[in-house]
Scaffold this active site. Sequence first.
Site, PDB file in Angstrom:
ATOM      1  N   ASP A  19      73.258-103.639  89.211  1.00 22.81           N
ATOM      2  CA  ASP A  19      74.383-102.725  89.426  1.00 22.81           C
ATOM      3  C   ASP A  19      74.024-101.371  88.844  1.00 22.81           C
ATOM      4  O   ASP A  19      73.694-101.277  87.653  1.00 22.81           O
ATOM      5  CB  ASP A  19      75.643-103.214  88.701  1.00 22.81           C
ATOM      6  CG  ASP A  19      76.345-104.343  89.422  1.00 22.81           C
ATOM      7  OD1 ASP A  19      75.890-104.736  90.507  1.00 22.81           O
ATOM      8  OD2 ASP A  19      77.358-104.841  88.881  1.00 22.81           O
ATOM      9  N   HIS A  69      78.370 -97.909  90.983  1.00 21.62           N
ATOM     10  CA  HIS A  69      79.096 -99.032  91.579  1.00 21.62           C
ATOM     11  C   HIS A  69      80.552 -99.053  91.117  1.00 21.62           C
ATOM     12  O   HIS A  69      81.450 -99.401  91.890  1.00 21.62           O
ATOM     13  CB  HIS A  69      78.389-100.335  91.188  1.00 21.62           C
ATOM     14  CG  HIS A  69      79.037-101.571  91.690  1.00 21.62           C
ATOM     15  ND1 HIS A  69      79.461-101.729  92.996  1.00 21.62           N
ATOM     16  CD2 HIS A  69      79.343-102.743  91.060  1.00 21.62           C
ATOM     17  CE1 HIS A  69      79.981-102.936  93.145  1.00 21.62           C
ATOM     18  NE2 HIS A  69      79.936-103.554  91.989  1.00 21.62           N
TER      19      HIS A  69
END
Length: 207
Positions: free
Chosen positions: A53, A57
């Site tokens: 991630d 995000h």
Amino acid sequence: MKIIDISQKLHHGTPVWPGDTPYSFQLNWTKEQTGSVNVGQLTMSTHTGTHIDAPYHFDHNGKKVADLPLERFIGPALVVNVSGKTSIGAEDVQHLDLTEISKLLLKTSSWENKSEFPSEITFLQEDLAPYLMQQGVDLIGVDVPSVDPIDSKNLPAHHSIENSHIQILEGIVLDEVEEGIYDLIALPLPLTEADGCPVRAILIDRT
């Protein structure tokens, strides 16, 4: 040297977040059509299978994948078995010697059937990342699709990890991996606009 692949294999039917883009591979050109080669096309979410991630995000002002320092995804990693716990906080790892460790990989064993997306997982508490930052850890890896509960909307663990300048690696496969120290390599592609990226994550067994 022994290499241990801790990545999920990607195929039609790989479970993704409900409503997200399913994994798909198809040949756009065949060897018969071109006279020389097969050429395929991939379609999938940036959070398919084993992935990282980027802060973007969950934070509009966060860094995107290509902006992340590559050294955060390579280095000495400690695999720890924390199976049976509902959540993991600082108190659960304070007994660990992290002196020479920069990555912590948590084996929760809470995603039992990896052919289906889980409804519940072991998640991380907000106090874990600040503690790990003090110990010099710069990446947290988990064997589940998220560091937060599946139904979380405010994502407290994600934000705590970002504020602690730690990277997130999700969906690793640790079923057959013993506790111990390894060298981790989990490099993302240099995607300049992306919020995440599937990775080929491997451990190198030092023994």
